[in-house]
Design an enzyme around this catalytic site. Structure first.
Site, PDB file in Angstrom:
ATOM      1  N   VAL A   1      -5.454  -3.023  10.438  1.00  0.00           N
ATOM      2  CA  VAL A   1      -6.370  -3.701   9.517  1.00  0.00           C
ATOM      3  C   VAL A   1      -5.569  -4.649   8.643  1.00  0.00           C
ATOM      4  O   VAL A   1      -4.547  -4.269   8.068  1.00  0.00           O
ATOM      5  CB  VAL A   1      -7.123  -2.679   8.630  1.00  0.00           C
ATOM      6  CG1 VAL A   1      -7.974  -3.390   7.586  1.00  0.00           C
ATOM      7  CG2 VAL A   1      -8.002  -1.778   9.496  1.00  0.00           C
ATOM      8  N   GLY A  11      -2.192  -4.351   4.291  1.00  0.00           N
ATOM      9  CA  GLY A  11      -2.593  -4.021   5.651  1.00  0.00           C
ATOM     10  C   GLY A  11      -2.403  -2.532   5.868  1.00  0.00           C
ATOM     11  O   GLY A  11      -1.855  -1.837   5.021  1.00  0.00           O
ATOM     12  N   LYS A  12      -2.883  -2.032   6.963  1.00  0.00           N
ATOM     13  CA  LYS A  12      -2.650  -0.622   7.306  1.00  0.00           C
ATOM     14  C   LYS A  12      -2.931  -0.438   8.782  1.00  0.00           C
ATOM     15  O   LYS A  12      -3.776  -1.142   9.352  1.00  0.00           O
ATOM     16  CB  LYS A  12      -3.613   0.283   6.506  1.00  0.00           C
ATOM     17  CG  LYS A  12      -3.133   1.708   6.376  1.00  0.00           C
ATOM     18  CD  LYS A  12      -2.105   1.830   5.285  1.00  0.00           C
ATOM     19  CE  LYS A  12      -1.599   3.228   5.124  1.00  0.00           C
ATOM     20  NZ  LYS A  12      -0.635   3.316   4.007  1.00  0.00           N
ATOM     21  N   GLY A  13      -2.214   0.498   9.404  1.00  0.00           N
ATOM     22  CA  GLY A  13      -2.446   0.778  10.814  1.00  0.00           C
ATOM     23  C   GLY A  13      -2.766   2.243  10.993  1.00  0.00           C
ATOM     24  O   GLY A  13      -2.424   3.078  10.160  1.00  0.00           O
TER      25      GLY A  13
END
Ligand code: NAD
Length: 459
Positions: free
Chosen positions: A70, A115-117
């Site tokens: 994201v 962001g992030k995963g």
């Protein structure tokens, strides 16, 4: 559940909309329009990338593993945020965590976006070979969106420097000849990681407490004594008072924060209790933290669970159930384990006057409100646990320059950055009616809104 980040962003924008000294250029209809744009921009991610990684398991089966990246907002710089490997990962949760990263970076003036995963997998159930393949496939599927100037992942729950090394290596082979040190942070020292990164979050968590109760209290005593602010009274009550501290969670964040407290010469504090997934240990005279750290390092991260283990290592403590730590009669409670630990059902048992959030979102929205009404102070996650991303930024800079700092230099730089943030936020916090969390969010949203306005994005 913790309040969704988008909700707090909207509340912060409502406050700022009414504050006519903020963005005074915007008036009347154009102000209303610009704030409507801000709500839309900051409460939704720029992109949500999704993929199903095709992995051939060692038993011969082929599976498709759902995975996300994201990218919430990059107004301040490249997207930045960890990659979580956990079987309970959900798209909405990753979106929320990405938004939190945007706000955390804005608060500490780190030139990154958020962001992030996430990968829906239980890493404990995969072989090392399978995990390696998942990491390589993750980079292959998302490689167009990643890069040192686009989006820089880091470790999160279920990932560590090992996974970052693997991912950086894959990125390097996909993009030969391009700079790659800055493509991932949280790497091993041998692969361009930064000294001090492992300890950064725990050190920052303890620093946020000692800065408020020592340096800020000494330097701003007249501000604190001249106001009727209820939180100022809470801090003043701690002047020159010996502190009893309890720490929930004794992993990377909790054990480092405990060691910092144990060795601290600024505050008279004792760590009287620590807990982990199995147990809580208590000693009213203070626990021997260095011995406990040595013990956990030799025992898979776990604290001693019975008298025999305590005696064998000369540790003086009584053994209790781990949930008891939340209701101990202590001054400070550091939460460094999991989310949603203090909630509407146990909030009234909490006796600590100061709660420090080492973990992300360990206090639910309902409990947060009750604690604030009681005049107790929460040093929120966005402020207290940013040490990891701040030192990640130093790692990224060092990777670009291929010049590396000593650990002492890195920790000094970390404290300077956190001190700058606290110097800016605390005078406002003690001077207005908002709790510290809301103050931090308002500041982050102000910074982002100003940048977006000046970039001509609010129409
Ligand atoms: P970790 O896995 O090293 O440690 C977690 C600790 O919590 C362990 O001691 C574990 O036994 C304990 N624990 C688990 N369940 C518990 C329970 N019910 N009661 C008490 N203790 C329990 O993780 P970490 O890296 O120390 O991270 C802790 C928290 O901080 C996580 O929520 C993480 O997302 C957050 N965080 C970590 C970093 C970082 O840089 N490591 C940065 C920001 C936020």
């Amino acid at each position: 559940m913790a309040k969704q980040t988008s909700e707090i962003v909207k509340q912060s924008l409502d406050v700022l909309m009414e504050d006519k000294s903020f963005l005074p250029e915007l008036t009347g209809e154009s102000r209303a329009k610009a704030f409507a744009s801000l709500v839309a921009i900051l409460s939704t991610p720029n992109q949500v990338h999704k993929s199903f990684l095709r992995i051939s398991l060692e038993n011969g089966h082929v599976v498709r593993i759902p995975s996300f990246r994201v990218q919430h907002n990059n107004a301040l710089g490249p997207y930045k945020g960890g990659i979580r490997f956990h079987e309970t990962v959900q798209e909405d949760e990753v979106i929320n965590l990405a938004a939190l990263m945007t706000l955390k970076n804005a608060l500490h003036d780190v030139p990154f976006g958020g962001g992030k995963g996430g990968v829906i997998v239980n890493p404990r159930e995969q072989s090392i070979k399978e995990l390696h393949l998942i990491c390589k496939k993750y980079v292959q599927y998302f490689s167009d969106s990643l890069g040192p100037d686009k989006d820089i992942p880091a470790p999160d729950v279920g990932t560590s420097e090992r996974e970052m090394d693997w991912m950086m290596a894959e990125y390097k082979s996909i993009r030969p000849g391009q700079a790659y040190f800055g493509s991932f942070t949280g790497k091993s020292i041998e692969n361009g990681g930064s000294l001090g990164r492992r300890e950064a979050t725990g050190k920052g968590v303890y620093f946020s407490l000692r800065y408020m109760l020592h340096q800020f209290l000494n330097d701003h005593k007249s501000l604190l004594t001249s106001t009727n602010n209820r939180f100022a009274k809470t801090v003043l009550a701690f002047e020159n008072k010996p502190l009893q501290i309890a720490i929930q969670g004794f992993g990377n964040v909790g054990s480092v924060a405990a060691l910092e407290a144990y060795h601290c010469s600024y505050l008279q504090n004792k760590v009287v209790s620590v807990s982990d997934r199995n147990v809580m240990l208590y000693n009213s005279e203070g626990l021997d933290i260095p011995t406990l750290v040595k013990y956990t390092m030799a025992h898979n991260g776990d604290l001693p669970i019975n008298e025999a283990e305590l005696n064998e290592h000369g540790i003086k403590a009584t053994i209790h159930s781990n949930y008891e730590i939340l209701s101990l009669n202590v001054d400070v409670l550091i939460l460094a384990a999991l989310e949603d630990q203090i909630h509407s059902e146990n909030v009234n048992d909490v006796k600590a006057q100061i709660i420090v959030e080492g973990a992300n979102a360990p206090v639910t929205a309902e409990a947060d409100e009750i604690i604030n009404q009681q005049g107790k102070i929460i040093i929120p996650d966005i402020l207290a646990n940013a040490g990891g991303v701040i030192v990640s930024y130093f790692e990224w800079l060092q990777g670009r320059e291929t010049q590396f700092h000593t650990e002492d230099e890195i920790i000094h730089m970390l404290y300077n950055k956190m001190k700058t943030t606290m110097e800016m936020i605390l005078p406002r916090f003690f001077g207005d009616p908002f709790p510290l969390r809301q103050n931090c969010y308002i500041h982050s949203v102000m910074r982002l809104s100003t940048v977006l306005f000046k970039q001509g994005k609010l129409y």
